[in-house]
Scaffold this motif. Sequence first.
Motif, PDB file in Angstrom:
ATOM      1  N   TRP A  82       0.839  -1.210   0.000  1.00  0.00           N
ATOM      2  CA  TRP A  82       0.000   0.000   0.000  1.00  0.00           C
ATOM      3  C   TRP A  82       0.864   1.246   0.000  1.00  0.00           C
ATOM      4  O   TRP A  82       0.561   2.213  -0.701  1.00  0.00           O
ATOM      5  N   SER A  86       0.887   4.188  -2.782  1.00  0.00           N
ATOM      6  CA  SER A  86       0.718   5.609  -2.483  1.00  0.00           C
ATOM      7  C   SER A  86       1.838   6.427  -3.107  1.00  0.00           C
ATOM      8  O   SER A  86       1.601   7.478  -3.698  1.00  0.00           O
ATOM      9  N   TRP A 219      -1.727  12.083  -2.505  1.00  0.00           N
ATOM     10  CA  TRP A 219      -1.447  11.181  -1.385  1.00  0.00           C
ATOM     11  C   TRP A 219      -2.643  11.113  -0.440  1.00  0.00           C
ATOM     12  O   TRP A 219      -3.002  10.058   0.065  1.00  0.00           O
ATOM     13  N   PRO A 236      -4.104   2.614  -2.137  1.00  0.00           N
ATOM     14  CA  PRO A 236      -3.113   3.452  -1.469  1.00  0.00           C
ATOM     15  C   PRO A 236      -3.250   3.272   0.037  1.00  0.00           C
ATOM     16  O   PRO A 236      -4.254   2.721   0.504  1.00  0.00           O
ATOM     17  N   SER A 269       2.327   6.040   8.025  1.00  0.00           N
ATOM     18  CA  SER A 269       1.831   6.634   6.781  1.00  0.00           C
ATOM     19  C   SER A 269       1.970   8.149   6.751  1.00  0.00           C
ATOM     20  O   SER A 269       1.956   8.736   5.676  1.00  0.00           O
TER      21      SER A 269
END
Lengths: 294, 315
Positions: A82, A86, A219, A236, A269
């Motif tokens: 993921w 992204s 993003w 993402p 993240s």
Amino acid sequence: MTASIDVAARRRRPQRYLPLQVLLGFLLVYFLVPFWWVIVNSSKDAAGLFGGGNALWFADDIDFVGNLRELFTYSGGIYARWLLNSVLYAFVGGLGATALAVLAGYGFAKYRFAGRRFSFAVLLGAVMVPSTALVIPTFIMFSGLGLTNTIWAVILPSLLNPFGVYLMHVYARDAVPDELLDAARVDGAGEARSFLQVALPLMRPAIVTVLLLSIVATWNNYFLPLAMLSDNDLYPVIVGIGQWQGVASANNAGGTSLWSIIIMGSLVSVIPLIIAFLTLQRHWRGGLAIGSLK
Amino acid sequence: MTLQITETPPPYIEKKTRRGARKVPLREQLIGWIFVGPFGLVFLAFLVAPLAYALYLSLFRKAMIGGTSFVFLGNYAKAFTDPSFLDGAWFVVRFSLVLIPVQMLISLAMALILDMVTSSFARFSRLMIFLPYAIPAVIGALMWGFLYSKNFGPLGDIFGLFGASAPDFLSNDLVFYGLLNIVTWQWAGYYMIILYAALQGIDPTLYEAARIDGASSWQIVLRIKVPLITPALVLILVFALIGTLQFFNEPQILRDLAAGTIGPDFTPNMYAYQQAFGLANFNYGSAISFALGGVVFVCVYIFLFATRKRGSFLS
């Protein structure tokens, strides 16, 4: 430039205003509390999270590494995938959107052509169209073309950045003098060359800003990939975390171990964008003002 | 700031049109279009086409029996009598009416403070206050959802110190404020930076002149600083308006954490999403999307038109 005199004057006598600084301190706590909570709680396991200890302080055993390992191995290590997705979407979408915005902004600022005024008026109107209103029809169009559930379904719509074009237009108009372009032309440079070697370097602060804003927008975009993608492997990172969160909420008891992964996943993240902002801060801060000074 | 931005179009255009020479060499026109063209294609493909398509779709209705039929404005008529849509729209309007003034006042106050205080602590604070902007709305909502949570949030501990029970920001009564706090936290720093940059662009000799004339700090703020950054205030108001009316991410994420409080029709955008992807009712979903986009556009346009004399980005 008057600002530099001002800076010098202020530097001699820094203005401190103690009560205002105390107020700032309170604001700072408010803005940082969620980050602090995530940092503290990403070190806890399920027992630490639900065991009723202090929610804003570390538990007895701090297990950052264990949670990190758990995050990157859970469900076949899909989290790393993921993250990479992204990065791919944000960079391809962000770079593409910026390149288009630079070209178009420069074109609007420095050339006259039939339909220029009309196109620019349409562009300004487009800045006000909420992008989420476009997601559903774009989805149906893409589904007719067989493009849904592919990386293009996320990347292609991300190339659209009318506000970026507007910012580049304003900046190019003022930062690239016509005289300089004329001089380059007289010296025998073609249009491509005067754009690449004369205009582009002058537009750099605005380019960095538009690039950063486009990357952040891609993003952080949730609605578009949520609608377009159904394959887990293409998500993402924020759509993935959103999905985990839904699972964990749905089975309250069984999902307890998932919560520590979700918290750790949230922390990991947000690190890339924070680093990007902190390292590039000298460039974007001035650039953000472009649209607001007019 | 070295930027000098004026309301007038680039001088060369003015010169030539004034002389009446309307003919631009074809070569220059062509080069202009080559620069604008690539974006133009993306614009047509991903903005004009979807909008036109949404409009087209919104004029049809698909029934279980009898297939798709043309209903003209039937979907819009349905939307404006549909309590799910109207309640969501009403929520978003109420939310904007509270959120936007609060957000603007906070970001303006922070920008003014940071413009005055020049310590290294102020510089650090400026950066940290901006930081939430870098956080995806989903993660931001998730973080606050944790803080609100009865299971692992700190509110219980903090209110427990005073012997009180913690407010539940995910309950029916308080979710409005819970969301208000999340959105303010997320965006106030971004708006603050825009206002701060505009404040830094003001010529400081104006302050000296005002002080010589006997103006107090308050008068300088109210009579010089705020009026001079009106364009920036207009800009952030437009951003806030566009953003709030299409509210989706935060309530969508809190839905799972606040079981029962937030329904699938909480905001118009969530309702459109549910209709399209939950119930495969793309026609009605498109109608809601299009109506929402149209209303946002008209609102913002009227607003900008009304404030155009004060200077706006729509010159």
